[in-house]
Write a protein that holds these residues in place. Structure first.
Motif, PDB file in Angstrom:
ATOM      1  N   ALA A 189       0.829  -1.206   0.000  1.00 58.55           N
ATOM      2  CA  ALA A 189       0.000   0.000   0.000  1.00 58.55           C
ATOM      3  C   ALA A 189       0.862   1.254   0.000  1.00 58.55           C
ATOM      4  O   ALA A 189       0.625   2.197  -0.772  1.00 58.55           O
ATOM      5  CB  ALA A 189      -0.934  -0.013   1.200  1.00 58.55           C
ATOM      6  N   LEU A 190       1.882   1.302   0.848  1.00 63.91           N
ATOM      7  CA  LEU A 190       2.778   2.460   0.875  1.00 63.91           C
ATOM      8  C   LEU A 190       3.516   2.624  -0.446  1.00 63.91           C
ATOM      9  O   LEU A 190       3.816   3.748  -0.867  1.00 63.91           O
ATOM     10  CB  LEU A 190       3.778   2.322   2.024  1.00 63.91           C
ATOM     11  CG  LEU A 190       3.198   2.452   3.436  1.00 63.91           C
ATOM     12  CD1 LEU A 190       4.242   2.074   4.479  1.00 63.91           C
ATOM     13  CD2 LEU A 190       2.686   3.865   3.681  1.00 63.91           C
ATOM     14  N   GLY A 223      -4.773  -4.593   1.361  1.00 67.15           N
ATOM     15  CA  GLY A 223      -4.292  -3.521   2.229  1.00 67.15           C
ATOM     16  C   GLY A 223      -5.087  -2.254   2.005  1.00 67.15           C
ATOM     17  O   GLY A 223      -5.816  -2.117   1.018  1.00 67.15           O
ATOM     18  N   THR A 224      -4.936  -1.329   2.933  1.00 63.77           N
ATOM     19  CA  THR A 224      -5.632  -0.043   2.856  1.00 63.77           C
ATOM     20  C   THR A 224      -4.625   1.076   3.048  1.00 63.77           C
ATOM     21  O   THR A 224      -3.795   1.017   3.966  1.00 63.77           O
ATOM     22  CB  THR A 224      -6.711   0.062   3.950  1.00 63.77           C
ATOM     23  OG1 THR A 224      -7.568  -1.069   3.868  1.00 63.77           O
ATOM     24  CG2 THR A 224      -7.521   1.340   3.787  1.00 63.77           C
ATOM     25  N   ALA A 259      -0.663   2.844   6.393  1.00 64.58           N
ATOM     26  CA  ALA A 259      -1.170   1.631   5.760  1.00 64.58           C
ATOM     27  C   ALA A 259      -1.755   0.726   6.831  1.00 64.58           C
ATOM     28  O   ALA A 259      -1.093   0.436   7.837  1.00 64.58           O
ATOM     29  CB  ALA A 259      -0.045   0.915   5.023  1.00 64.58           C
ATOM     30  N   LEU A 260      -2.993   0.319   6.637  1.00 63.48           N
ATOM     31  CA  LEU A 260      -3.655  -0.543   7.613  1.00 63.48           C
ATOM     32  C   LEU A 260      -3.413  -2.003   7.246  1.00 63.48           C
ATOM     33  O   LEU A 260      -3.793  -2.434   6.156  1.00 63.48           O
ATOM     34  CB  LEU A 260      -5.158  -0.277   7.643  1.00 63.48           C
ATOM     35  CG  LEU A 260      -5.601   1.136   8.018  1.00 63.48           C
ATOM     36  CD1 LEU A 260      -7.123   1.202   8.056  1.00 63.48           C
ATOM     37  CD2 LEU A 260      -5.019   1.548   9.370  1.00 63.48           C
ATOM     38  N   PRO A 261      -2.800  -2.775   8.138  1.00 65.65           N
ATOM     39  CA  PRO A 261      -2.612  -4.194   7.859  1.00 65.65           C
ATOM     40  C   PRO A 261      -3.914  -4.956   8.074  1.00 65.65           C
ATOM     41  O   PRO A 261      -4.802  -4.512   8.797  1.00 65.65           O
ATOM     42  CB  PRO A 261      -1.555  -4.615   8.885  1.00 65.65           C
ATOM     43  CG  PRO A 261      -1.770  -3.682  10.038  1.00 65.65           C
ATOM     44  CD  PRO A 261      -2.235  -2.381   9.441  1.00 65.65           C
ATOM     45  N   GLY A 262      -4.028  -6.089   7.460  1.00 71.30           N
ATOM     46  CA  GLY A 262      -5.206  -6.919   7.631  1.00 71.30           C
ATOM     47  C   GLY A 262      -5.020  -8.242   6.919  1.00 71.30           C
ATOM     48  O   GLY A 262      -4.007  -8.475   6.255  1.00 71.30           O
ATOM     49  N   GLU A 263      -5.989  -9.110   7.066  1.00 70.84           N
ATOM     50  CA  GLU A 263      -5.951 -10.422   6.429  1.00 70.84           C
ATOM     51  C   GLU A 263      -7.191 -10.597   5.554  1.00 70.84           C
ATOM     52  O   GLU A 263      -7.894 -11.604   5.613  1.00 70.84           O
ATOM     53  CB  GLU A 263      -5.861 -11.516   7.503  1.00 70.84           C
ATOM     54  CG  GLU A 263      -4.549 -11.510   8.277  1.00 70.84           C
ATOM     55  CD  GLU A 263      -3.329 -11.716   7.393  1.00 70.84           C
ATOM     56  OE1 GLU A 263      -3.406 -12.537   6.446  1.00 70.84           O
ATOM     57  OE2 GLU A 263      -2.296 -11.065   7.632  1.00 70.84           O
ATOM     58  N   LEU A 274     -14.681   0.149   3.368  1.00 68.68           N
ATOM     59  CA  LEU A 274     -13.695   1.160   3.772  1.00 68.68           C
ATOM     60  C   LEU A 274     -14.048   2.569   3.322  1.00 68.68           C
ATOM     61  O   LEU A 274     -13.385   3.520   3.732  1.00 68.68           O
ATOM     62  CB  LEU A 274     -12.324   0.790   3.206  1.00 68.68           C
ATOM     63  CG  LEU A 274     -11.740  -0.527   3.701  1.00 68.68           C
ATOM     64  CD1 LEU A 274     -10.606  -0.970   2.791  1.00 68.68           C
ATOM     65  CD2 LEU A 274     -11.250  -0.385   5.141  1.00 68.68           C
ATOM     66  N   GLY A 275     -15.071   2.711   2.487  1.00 64.21           N
ATOM     67  CA  GLY A 275     -15.299   4.015   1.874  1.00 64.21           C
ATOM     68  C   GLY A 275     -14.159   4.371   0.949  1.00 64.21           C
ATOM     69  O   GLY A 275     -13.681   5.518   0.919  1.00 64.21           O
ATOM     70  N   GLY A 276     -13.713   3.387   0.163  1.00 73.24           N
ATOM     71  CA  GLY A 276     -12.475   3.511  -0.606  1.00 73.24           C
ATOM     72  C   GLY A 276     -12.590   4.315  -1.882  1.00 73.24           C
ATOM     73  O   GLY A 276     -12.277   3.818  -2.974  1.00 73.24           O
ATOM     74  N   ARG A 277     -12.966   5.584  -1.741  1.00 73.56           N
ATOM     75  CA  ARG A 277     -13.075   6.441  -2.915  1.00 73.56           C
ATOM     76  C   ARG A 277     -11.714   7.001  -3.355  1.00 73.56           C
ATOM     77  O   ARG A 277     -11.631   7.771  -4.310  1.00 73.56           O
ATOM     78  CB  ARG A 277     -14.073   7.568  -2.654  1.00 73.56           C
ATOM     79  CG  ARG A 277     -15.487   7.058  -2.331  1.00 73.56           C
ATOM     80  CD  ARG A 277     -16.521   8.141  -2.458  1.00 73.56           C
ATOM     81  NE  ARG A 277     -16.587   8.646  -3.833  1.00 73.56           N
ATOM     82  CZ  ARG A 277     -17.311   8.073  -4.804  1.00 73.56           C
ATOM     83  NH1 ARG A 277     -18.003   6.982  -4.557  1.00 73.56           N
ATOM     84  NH2 ARG A 277     -17.330   8.600  -6.006  1.00 73.56           N
TER      85      ARG A 277
END
Length: 318
Positions: free
Chosen positions: A105-106, A142-143, A154-158, A252-255
């Protein structure tokens, strides 16, 4: 002055580079199967550059899986890591471990225009989260959150292990076939390199075909050569990726846009651009209109995970 090293370690390959003046140098790709652990691989990398153990001041490794505590076990290979043993063995002053898709993500913050292909048109909202998703050995999600003043989180997740979503009867029938074989069916069970082969076998079972292709590469190659069965499988793969990516945008509201990364999709980029991805991405019933103007890109950059590990080092230093 000691050097900084960045690494992006997946299930099959480990990528390493020096990070100097905010740029990658001396990138090398090593097979994880060839080394007992990360210390041995990095020692081999340093030796190849004529550098001694103790040359490194800071190391940032992007690793597949949740990161916490002293010990880390790699998700898709046999490596294990102890922070204290790692630093002692390589005489490293600072070790930063981050989730591989946090690094990915970064890495999106350093993309150049020629390193991405537009799949869905639109303009990213610079103040909204962006979704980063990619099939590879597994499925990473990722976010990327903008913090202002050139900083990012960057938000980690699975997210690759969420349940596989269903959008029509055909997908439900294939899900049942997969469930009979696997039990729980995650998105990664279909949306990964091995998942593509798993999906091909499920389609063969449901449609009454004898499977004749034995690897993900054979499936994608047959699809690109015009084989109707393989084309159907590859389009199902792309469409399912669209459903999962769209679910993440709503959650996520990923706009801020969607970045498709990883080693799988760029191999059939032209097919992907014409596939059912875009239709399924925005097929969300009463919320379908939400997706108007949200851009989607296919990332073709060579080492975005390494770039992101470098960004993580920079931000930590600040």
């Amino acid at each position: 002055m000691k050097l900084a090293l960045v690494g992006d370690i997946g299930g099959t390959n480990a990528r390493f580079a020096l990070w100097r003046d905010e740029k990658l140098e001396s990138v090398r790709v090593l097979a994880t199967a060839d080394f007992a652990g990360p210390e041995q691989a990095i020692g081999h990398y340093l030796a190849g550059l004529g550098l001694a153990v103790g040359s490194l001041g800071a190391v940032c490794l992007a690793v597949a899986g949740p990161v916490s505590g002293e010990h880390f076990r790699f998700t898709n290979n046999h490596w294990r890591l102890s922070r204290s043993v790692f630093c002692r063995t390589l005489k490293v002053d600072e070790l930063l471990l981050i989730n591989d898709f946090s690094a990915m993500a970064l890495g999106m913050t350093r993309l150049r225009e020629h390193e991405k292909l537009q799949i869905c048109p639109g303009v990213a909202d610079p103040d909204s989260p962006a979704v980063v998703i990619g099939p590879g050995t597994g499925l990473g999600v990722g976010t990327l959150l903008p913090l202002g003043e050139g900083r990012w989180k960057a938000l980690p997740g699975e997210g690759g292990h969420v349940d596989l979503p269903l959008g029509n009867l055909r997908e439900a029938t294939l899900w049942q076939q997969l469930h009979d074989q696997l039990g729980h069916v995650s998105a990664e069970n279909v949306l990964s390199g091995n998942g593509l082969l798993q999906l091909y076998r499920a389609v063969c079972a449901v449609d009454g075909h004898a499977p004749r292709l034995a690897s993900p590469a054979e499936v994608s190659a047959a699809a690109l050569a015009g084989d109707p069965l393989a084309e159907d499988v590859l389009d199902l793969f792309c469409g399912w990726l669209g459903r999962v990516a769209g679910n993440n945008v709503l959650t996520l509201g990923g706009r801020g846009g969607v970045y498709i990364v990883g080693g799988v999709v760029p191999r059939f980029a032209a097919f992907f651009q014409k596939s059912s991805f875009a239709r399924n991405f925005a097929s969300k019933g009463c919320m379908s209109g939400y997706f108007e103007g949200i851009p989607v890109w296919l990332v073709t950059a060579e080492y975005p995970g390494l770039e992101g590990a470098g960004v993580a080092l920079q931000q930590t230093a600040r």
